[in-house]
Design a protein around this motif. Structure first.
Motif, PDB file in Angstrom:
ATOM      1  N   LYS A  28      -8.813  85.679 132.038  1.00 44.33           N
ATOM      2  CA  LYS A  28      -7.519  86.336 132.221  1.00 44.33           C
ATOM      3  C   LYS A  28      -7.552  87.049 133.566  1.00 44.33           C
ATOM      4  O   LYS A  28      -8.355  87.956 133.788  1.00 44.33           O
ATOM      5  N   GLN A  29      -6.686  86.604 134.470  1.00 48.29           N
ATOM      6  CA  GLN A  29      -6.673  87.154 135.816  1.00 48.29           C
ATOM      7  C   GLN A  29      -6.265  88.630 135.816  1.00 48.29           C
ATOM      8  O   GLN A  29      -5.415  89.046 135.021  1.00 48.29           O
ATOM      9  N   ASP A  65      -1.867  85.141 122.003  1.00 51.06           N
ATOM     10  CA  ASP A  65      -1.745  85.964 123.203  1.00 51.06           C
ATOM     11  C   ASP A  65      -2.686  87.165 123.122  1.00 51.06           C
ATOM     12  O   ASP A  65      -2.674  88.028 124.001  1.00 51.06           O
ATOM     13  N   ALA A  66      -3.492  87.215 122.064  1.00 54.46           N
ATOM     14  CA  ALA A  66      -4.438  88.318 121.853  1.00 54.46           C
ATOM     15  C   ALA A  66      -5.833  87.869 122.256  1.00 54.46           C
ATOM     16  O   ALA A  66      -6.648  87.466 121.419  1.00 54.46           O
ATOM     17  N   PHE A  67      -6.089  87.893 123.537  1.00 53.45           N
ATOM     18  CA  PHE A  67      -7.406  87.489 124.030  1.00 53.45           C
ATOM     19  C   PHE A  67      -7.710  88.225 125.316  1.00 53.45           C
ATOM     20  O   PHE A  67      -6.809  88.738 125.998  1.00 53.45           O
ATOM     21  N   SER A  68      -8.982  88.270 125.647  1.00 56.68           N
ATOM     22  CA  SER A  68      -9.452  88.927 126.867  1.00 56.68           C
ATOM     23  C   SER A  68     -10.258  87.942 127.693  1.00 56.68           C
ATOM     24  O   SER A  68     -10.728  86.913 127.180  1.00 56.68           O
ATOM     25  N   ASN A  96       9.838  95.606 148.873  1.00 57.36           N
ATOM     26  CA  ASN A  96       8.738  95.444 147.918  1.00 57.36           C
ATOM     27  C   ASN A  96       8.093  94.080 148.154  1.00 57.36           C
ATOM     28  O   ASN A  96       8.604  93.252 148.928  1.00 57.36           O
ATOM     29  N   ALA A  97       6.989  93.827 147.490  1.00 59.49           N
ATOM     30  CA  ALA A  97       6.240  92.585 147.707  1.00 59.49           C
ATOM     31  C   ALA A  97       5.693  92.059 146.392  1.00 59.49           C
ATOM     32  O   ALA A  97       5.533  92.786 145.405  1.00 59.49           O
ATOM     33  N   GLN A  98       5.419  90.775 146.417  1.00 58.38           N
ATOM     34  CA  GLN A  98       4.690  90.110 145.343  1.00 58.38           C
ATOM     35  C   GLN A  98       3.414  89.524 145.923  1.00 58.38           C
ATOM     36  O   GLN A  98       3.407  89.042 147.058  1.00 58.38           O
ATOM     37  N   ILE A  99       2.352  89.550 145.117  1.00 56.08           N
ATOM     38  CA  ILE A  99       1.127  88.859 145.498  1.00 56.08           C
ATOM     39  C   ILE A  99       0.855  87.785 144.449  1.00 56.08           C
ATOM     40  O   ILE A  99       1.059  87.990 143.258  1.00 56.08           O
ATOM     41  N   ILE A 100       0.413  86.610 144.917  1.00 57.51           N
ATOM     42  CA  ILE A 100       0.171  85.476 144.040  1.00 57.51           C
ATOM     43  C   ILE A 100      -1.274  85.031 144.227  1.00 57.51           C
ATOM     44  O   ILE A 100      -1.700  84.747 145.363  1.00 57.51           O
ATOM     45  N   ASP A 101      -2.028  84.967 143.114  1.00 58.47           N
ATOM     46  CA  ASP A 101      -3.424  84.554 143.222  1.00 58.47           C
ATOM     47  C   ASP A 101      -3.550  83.029 143.110  1.00 58.47           C
ATOM     48  O   ASP A 101      -2.551  82.312 142.994  1.00 58.47           O
ATOM     49  N   THR A 102      -4.761  82.545 143.141  1.00 58.56           N
ATOM     50  CA  THR A 102      -4.983  81.089 143.154  1.00 58.56           C
ATOM     51  C   THR A 102      -4.557  80.419 141.858  1.00 58.56           C
ATOM     52  O   THR A 102      -4.335  79.212 141.825  1.00 58.56           O
ATOM     53  N   ALA A 103      -4.434  81.185 140.776  1.00 57.58           N
ATOM     54  CA  ALA A 103      -3.981  80.623 139.505  1.00 57.58           C
ATOM     55  C   ALA A 103      -2.468  80.694 139.348  1.00 57.58           C
ATOM     56  O   ALA A 103      -1.928  80.221 138.352  1.00 57.58           O
ATOM     57  N   TYR A 157      -5.676  82.231 132.741  1.00 61.89           N
ATOM     58  CA  TYR A 157      -4.373  82.737 132.316  1.00 61.89           C
ATOM     59  C   TYR A 157      -4.013  84.024 133.057  1.00 61.89           C
ATOM     60  O   TYR A 157      -4.879  84.739 133.563  1.00 61.89           O
ATOM     61  N   CYS A 158      -2.709  84.287 133.064  1.00 59.25           N
ATOM     62  CA  CYS A 158      -2.191  85.522 133.641  1.00 59.25           C
ATOM     63  C   CYS A 158      -1.953  86.548 132.533  1.00 59.25           C
ATOM     64  O   CYS A 158      -1.895  86.200 131.350  1.00 59.25           O
TER      65      CYS A 158
END
Length: 231
Positions: A149-150, A120-123, A213-220, A83-84
């Motif tokens: 959680k990424q 939504d309350a998790f780690s 500006n920039a965005q970065i996107i991970d594998t998820a 998850y993000c």
């Protein structure tokens, strides 16, 4: 006293059919024996009880059912439970009925007949499982699902070869993201200019007041936003 003697049961004979079993306590001549079933299916139970006045019999067909039930399955709405930041995790279980108890890190978070639960309350690293209680003596437990959680990098710095953010007409400006990621989006004045796996954006088109500006996107697929550079 003879009349009282006739009212007191003195013998018991239990007959249990349709499946194998062992006596957990007592035996077939006990008043209240208990058994451990060894087979699946319906069990018929017959009791023949007697005293000095004679005997009587009671047969109850299909008194109880023994099932070989599978443990419940617990699934998430995201592949591999990744998850993000800010995501809600949705959990779904499947079982044979009864009640379901959802657990997070060993604590019950929902009990009842609902087969869905969300939080939504998790780690990252939190562990989830569910139990399926079919009856008072039969509770099955799912496998454990560990969520990830990424990390989020919102506000990360952009690097540029133009340190003072002052250029002359036609100057080549290099803008780079210092964080290894799956893909990168670069924007000028909120307009997408480059979307690729290249962490560097090179341009000769910047003008006074342009904001990059920039965005970065991970594998998820999780997205983090950079700070903004203004020329």
């Amino acid at each position: 006293s003879d009349r009282c003697d006739e009212m007191i049961l003195k013998s018991y004979n239990w007959m249990i059919q349709q499946g194998g079993f062992t006596y957990a306590s007592g035996n077939n001549n006990s008043m209240n024996p208990t058994i451990t079933p060894l087979d699946t299916g319906w069990y018929d139970v017959q009791l023949v009880a007697g005293n000095s006045a004679g005997a009587d019999s009671l047969l109850i067909s299909k008194l109880f059912y023994v099932g070989d039930f599978d443990s419940p399955l617990l699934s998430t709405d995201q592949p591999n439970a990744v998850y993000c930041l800010g995501d809600t995790a949705f959990f779904t279980t499947s079982g044979v009925g009864g009640s379901f108890d959802f657990f997070q890190n060993g604590m019950s978070v929902q009990s009842g007949t609902d087969t869905h639960w969300a939080t939504d309350a998790f780690s990252s690293g939190d562990q989830f499982w569910v139990t399926n209680t079919i009856n008072a003596g039969c509770t099955l437990t799912s496998d454990t699902v560990a969520v990830t959680k990424q990390p989020n990098y919102d506000g990360f710095d952009l690097f540029t070869n133009d340190e003072d953010l002052t250029i002359c007409n036609g100057d080549t400006v290099e803008i780079e993201v210092p964080i290894p990621m799956a893909s990168y989006n670069f924007f000028i004045n909120s307009n997408l200019i480059q979307s690729s796996v290249d962490s560097m954006f090179i341009t000769q088109q910047l003008m006074d007041g342009d904001a990059v500006n920039a965005q970065i996107i991970d594998t998820a697929g999780c997205i983090s936003e950079s700070d903004t550079l203004v020329w």
